[in-house]
Design an enzyme around this catalytic site. Structure first.
Site, mmCIF file in Angstrom:
data_model
loop_
_atom_site.group_PDB
_atom_site.id
_atom_site.type_symbol
_atom_site.label_atom_id
_atom_site.label_comp_id
_atom_site.label_asym_id
_atom_site.label_seq_id
_atom_site.Cartn_x
_atom_site.Cartn_y
_atom_site.Cartn_z
ATOM 1 N N ASP A 259 10.277 2.446 -0.453
ATOM 2 C CA ASP A 259 10.451 3.299 -1.637
ATOM 3 C C ASP A 259 10.801 4.738 -1.281
ATOM 4 O O ASP A 259 10.757 5.122 -0.110
ATOM 5 C CB ASP A 259 9.187 3.243 -2.515
ATOM 6 C CG ASP A 259 7.893 3.387 -1.716
ATOM 7 O OD1 ASP A 259 7.947 3.795 -0.552
ATOM 8 O OD2 ASP A 259 6.822 3.094 -2.271
ATOM 9 N N ASN B 186 -4.868 1.864 -7.481
ATOM 10 C CA ASN B 186 -4.755 1.066 -8.712
ATOM 11 C C ASN B 186 -4.132 -0.303 -8.445
ATOM 12 O O ASN B 186 -3.748 -1.015 -9.365
ATOM 13 C CB ASN B 186 -3.948 1.815 -9.789
ATOM 14 C CG ASN B 186 -2.500 2.090 -9.363
ATOM 15 O OD1 ASN B 186 -2.091 1.713 -8.271
ATOM 16 N ND2 ASN B 186 -1.735 2.743 -10.220
ATOM 17 N N HIS C 275 -1.298 -0.855 -6.721
ATOM 18 C CA HIS C 275 0.159 -0.914 -6.594
ATOM 19 C C HIS C 275 0.591 -1.215 -5.164
ATOM 20 O O HIS C 275 -0.127 -0.900 -4.214
ATOM 21 C CB HIS C 275 0.839 0.347 -7.156
ATOM 22 C CG HIS C 275 0.752 1.595 -6.324
ATOM 23 N ND1 HIS C 275 0.285 2.794 -6.819
ATOM 24 C CD2 HIS C 275 1.110 1.847 -5.045
ATOM 25 C CE1 HIS C 275 0.362 3.718 -5.871
ATOM 26 N NE2 HIS C 275 0.856 3.176 -4.785
ATOM 27 N N GLU D 208 3.936 -0.275 -9.972
ATOM 28 C CA GLU D 208 2.697 0.095 -10.652
ATOM 29 C C GLU D 208 2.178 -1.071 -11.502
ATOM 30 O O GLU D 208 2.927 -2.026 -11.768
ATOM 31 C CB GLU D 208 2.983 1.295 -11.574
ATOM 32 C CG GLU D 208 3.388 2.568 -10.830
ATOM 33 C CD GLU D 208 2.194 3.315 -10.224
ATOM 34 O OE1 GLU D 208 1.203 2.667 -9.848
ATOM 35 O OE2 GLU D 208 2.281 4.551 -10.133
#
Ligand code: GLP
Length: 247
Positions: free
Chosen positions: A76, A145, A147, A152
């Site tokens: 990314d 979280n 991801h 996400e």
């Protein structure tokens, strides 16, 4: 002491601390590169892989491992950050790995954060991975979280490389790398979950107590979009290497 378990399809290795997770992970990478000198790596950024990269650099400097024929694709990049921006993932990779090993820079790929047409660039990124015959070995971290890359919660199993909005807690977690939170980009380009799951082998590293919940939810319970890393349960060759604090 290292503990090895199998949870469903996932192999779980629990190490004492971050140093040992890095050693374990680096060993898997080194063995794979020694077996296939033109291996295609999928690489990750964040604080977690830095120690593993240090191990790989050490092996390379000692002459025990060569990256001369290796290709790499990063997961990314922040949208809007050019490769020479100190918080861009291209800059991170150069500084933490590529500048210190014998890899050909032209064989290293990081999504373009400043493309005039990001959607076309995302398609081209997918094409380049295909042209390289896919990713042999993918390294992953995990967000608090759940991801993976910048997929996400809410990301679909079949998602591909695309532009995404970052969640507030990802922006908060990553603000530590910027001089202030307002500088953290709100969007990024990321490989999709579908893209990641096509890698032949996946190694996820997680350390520290703030990853405990995400790791546990990824390994237990059915794969679901609320915890993107739980989709790794669908992969036939995925290893989680975690430390005691994350377990
Ligand atoms: C970012 C990256 C992820 C990485 C995550 C965790 O959001 N896009 O690929 O896994 O951070 O990073 P850290 O290792 O710093 O906790």
């Amino acid at each position: 002491m290292t503990e090895i378990k199998k949870i469903g399809t996932i192999k779980l290795i629990i190490c004492d601390d971050l140093k040992n997770t890095a050693k374990h992970g680096a060993k898997i990478f080194a063995e794979a590169i020694r077996k296939k000198s033109d291996l295609v790596l999928g690489l990750a950024t964040g604080g977690t892989p830095v120690e593993l990269y240090k191990e790989l650099i050490r092996m390379n400097k000692e002459g025990a491992l060569s990256f001369r024929q290796v290709n790499s694709f990063n997961l990314d990049e922040y949208l809007g950050l050019a490769g020479d921006h100190p918080q861009s993932y291209r800059y991170f990779m150069n500084k933490n790995l590529f500048d210190h090993i014998d890899i050909e820079k032209s064989n290293t790929h990081v999504p373009d954060g400043t493309s005039e047409n990001p959607d076309i660039s995302c398609k081209q990124y997918e094409e380049s991975i295909k042209e390289a015959n896919g990713i042999d070995l993918q390294l992953l971290g995990i967000g608090s979280n759940g991801h993976i890359a910048f997929n996400e919660p809410g990301s679909s199993l079949t998602s591909r490389t695309r532009v995404v909005d970052l969640k507030e807690n990802t922006i908060n977690d990553n603000a530590r790398f910027f001089s202030n939170k307002s500088e953290v980009p709100k969007k990024a380009v990321t490989m999709g979950i579908g893209t990641i799951l096509e890698a032949k082998k996946i190694v996820l590293i997680a350390t520290g107590a703030n990853k405990k919940d995400a790791v546990s939810k990824s390994l237990n319970g059915k794969p679901n979009p609320n915890i993107p890393a739980s989709f790794l349960q669908n992969h036939p060759d995925c290893t989680f290497i975690i430390d005691n604090e994350a377990s």
